[in-house]
Design a protein around this motif. Structure first.
Motif, mmCIF file in Angstrom:
data_model
loop_
_atom_site.group_PDB
_atom_site.id
_atom_site.type_symbol
_atom_site.label_atom_id
_atom_site.label_comp_id
_atom_site.label_asym_id
_atom_site.label_seq_id
_atom_site.Cartn_x
_atom_site.Cartn_y
_atom_site.Cartn_z
ATOM 1 N N ARG A 157 0.837 -1.199 0.000
ATOM 2 C CA ARG A 157 0.000 0.000 0.000
ATOM 3 C C ARG A 157 0.872 1.249 0.000
ATOM 4 N N GLY A 158 0.404 2.268 -0.668
ATOM 5 C CA GLY A 158 1.173 3.505 -0.764
ATOM 6 C C GLY A 158 0.970 4.457 0.390
ATOM 7 N N GLY A 159 -0.109 4.329 1.147
ATOM 8 C CA GLY A 159 -0.479 5.355 2.108
ATOM 9 C C GLY A 159 -0.141 5.092 3.555
ATOM 10 N N SER A 160 0.960 4.449 3.836
ATOM 11 C CA SER A 160 1.325 4.209 5.227
ATOM 12 C C SER A 160 1.452 5.528 5.974
ATOM 13 N N LYS A 161 0.873 5.583 7.166
ATOM 14 C CA LYS A 161 0.932 6.817 7.968
ATOM 15 C C LYS A 161 2.210 6.876 8.808
ATOM 16 N N ARG A 162 2.647 5.734 9.340
ATOM 17 C CA ARG A 162 3.837 5.745 10.198
ATOM 18 C C ARG A 162 5.094 6.015 9.392
ATOM 19 N N ILE A 163 5.230 5.336 8.249
ATOM 20 C CA ILE A 163 6.391 5.533 7.377
ATOM 21 C C ILE A 163 5.861 5.684 5.955
ATOM 22 N N PRO A 164 5.586 6.927 5.525
ATOM 23 C CA PRO A 164 5.031 7.133 4.183
ATOM 24 C C PRO A 164 5.899 6.484 3.095
ATOM 25 N N HIS A 165 5.253 5.801 2.193
ATOM 26 C CA HIS A 165 5.903 5.086 1.085
ATOM 27 C C HIS A 165 6.989 4.126 1.562
ATOM 28 N N LYS A 166 6.732 3.469 2.698
ATOM 29 C CA LYS A 166 7.731 2.564 3.277
ATOM 30 C C LYS A 166 8.143 1.461 2.316
ATOM 31 N N ASN A 189 -11.329 0.859 -1.300
ATOM 32 C CA ASN A 189 -11.984 0.325 -0.104
ATOM 33 C C ASN A 189 -11.138 -0.713 0.642
ATOM 34 N N ILE A 190 -10.042 -1.189 0.040
ATOM 35 C CA ILE A 190 -9.114 -2.072 0.770
ATOM 36 C C ILE A 190 -7.693 -1.498 0.726
ATOM 37 N N SER A 191 -7.647 -0.167 0.698
ATOM 38 C CA SER A 191 -6.347 0.516 0.653
ATOM 39 C C SER A 191 -6.236 1.612 1.704
ATOM 40 N N ASP A 192 -7.051 1.525 2.736
ATOM 41 C CA ASP A 192 -6.987 2.567 3.758
ATOM 42 C C ASP A 192 -6.330 2.025 5.036
ATOM 43 N N ASP A 193 -6.328 2.848 6.064
ATOM 44 C CA ASP A 193 -5.683 2.480 7.331
ATOM 45 C C ASP A 193 -6.375 1.328 8.053
ATOM 46 N N TYR A 194 -7.581 0.989 7.647
ATOM 47 C CA TYR A 194 -8.337 -0.056 8.332
ATOM 48 C C TYR A 194 -8.381 -1.364 7.538
ATOM 49 N N SER A 195 -7.764 -1.379 6.388
ATOM 50 C CA SER A 195 -7.728 -2.591 5.563
ATOM 51 C C SER A 195 -6.780 -3.595 6.190
ATOM 52 N N ASN A 196 -7.097 -4.869 5.991
ATOM 53 C CA ASN A 196 -6.214 -5.892 6.529
ATOM 54 C C ASN A 196 -5.707 -6.790 5.410
ATOM 55 N N VAL A 197 -4.695 -7.560 5.711
ATOM 56 C CA VAL A 197 -4.049 -8.388 4.697
ATOM 57 C C VAL A 197 -4.997 -9.463 4.166
ATOM 58 N N SER A 198 -5.927 -9.925 4.982
ATOM 59 C CA SER A 198 -6.892 -10.927 4.507
ATOM 60 C C SER A 198 -7.748 -10.368 3.380
ATOM 61 N N ASP A 199 -8.209 -9.135 3.527
ATOM 62 C CA ASP A 199 -8.998 -8.501 2.472
ATOM 63 C C ASP A 199 -8.184 -8.310 1.202
ATOM 64 N N VAL A 200 -6.945 -7.905 1.367
ATOM 65 C CA VAL A 200 -6.062 -7.687 0.219
ATOM 66 C C VAL A 200 -5.792 -9.005 -0.504
ATOM 67 N N MET A 201 -5.499 -10.045 0.254
ATOM 68 C CA MET A 201 -5.235 -11.351 -0.355
ATOM 69 C C MET A 201 -6.489 -11.907 -1.029
ATOM 70 N N SER A 202 -7.634 -11.777 -0.380
ATOM 71 C CA SER A 202 -8.884 -12.251 -0.974
ATOM 72 C C SER A 202 -9.165 -11.533 -2.290
ATOM 73 N N HIS A 203 -8.959 -10.238 -2.294
ATOM 74 C CA HIS A 203 -9.177 -9.474 -3.524
ATOM 75 C C HIS A 203 -8.266 -9.985 -4.638
ATOM 76 N N ALA A 204 -6.994 -10.165 -4.336
ATOM 77 C CA ALA A 204 -6.033 -10.612 -5.357
ATOM 78 C C ALA A 204 -6.373 -12.017 -5.854
ATOM 79 N N VAL A 205 -6.691 -12.917 -4.941
ATOM 80 C CA VAL A 205 -7.031 -14.291 -5.338
ATOM 81 C C VAL A 205 -8.302 -14.302 -6.182
ATOM 82 N N ASN A 206 -9.306 -13.538 -5.779
ATOM 83 C CA ASN A 206 -10.539 -13.480 -6.567
ATOM 84 C C ASN A 206 -10.290 -12.881 -7.951
#
Length: 171
Positions: A9-18, A72-89
């Motif tokens: 994800r591009g929008g990390s708040k702790r370390i931008p563009h980490k 909707n799966i790229s914000d501070d509240y998104s989790n890796v399960s949602d990201v993986m599910s999206h990619a697999v689907n």
């Protein structure tokens, strides 16, 4: 087909563009990407990102970026399960036949081919739904503290306050 998905994800708040910060002379995502490529374990190495800069860098390093991740799966509240599910689907809809799907973080700069091969064999030789890496904490967690107000701390479990750290169970 063995597929690895790298959430970046591009929008990390702790370390931008980490995911593309310089680490030992290269963008940090470079290190796990090269190990994944050299391992020869994966037929597809896919980066799931919402950020065009990360996408362009990943493509230049030899990864595939077949989609930009939805907001909707790229914000501070998104989790890796949602990201993986999206990619697999997305891959399923694209008729990609997957035998094994792996997730490797873009910041896993110290991952080794041996780590991957051991994890892959562990998964293949057992009846597991998934495997993951873990390490011990450098200090016993039983002696951990938490902040309870602006200038104070409290031991998480007082029953260990007088126990020597070397007598506590490794976690």
């Amino acid at each position: 087909m063995n597929v690895v998905i790298i959430p970046a994800r591009g929008g990390s708040k702790r370390i931008p563009h980490k995911n593309i910060k310089n680490f030992n002379g290269k963008p940090i995502i470079y290190w796990p990407l090269k190990v994944l490529q050299n391992s020869n374990l994966f037929d597809k190495i896919i980066v799931s990102t919402d950020d065009p800069t990360i996408s362009n860098l990943a493509l230049s390093l030899g990864a595939e970026v077949p989609f930009l991740r939805p907001k909707n799966i790229s914000d501070d509240y998104s989790n890796v399960s949602d990201v993986m599910s999206h990619a697999v689907n997305w891959l399923k809809k694209s008729k990609v036949n997957m035998d094994v799907v792996c997730c490797v973080y873009s910041t896993a700069a110290f991952i080794t081919e041996n780590d991957l091969q051991n994890g892959f064999q562990l998964f293949r030789n057992n009846d597991f739904n998934f495997v993951f890496s873990a390490t011990t904490f450098p200090y016993p967690i039983q002696r951990a503290f938490k902040r309870i107000y602006k200038n104070g701390v409290k031991m998480i479990d007082n029953k260990y306050i007088k126990t020597r750290s070397q007598d506590l169970e490794e976690t």
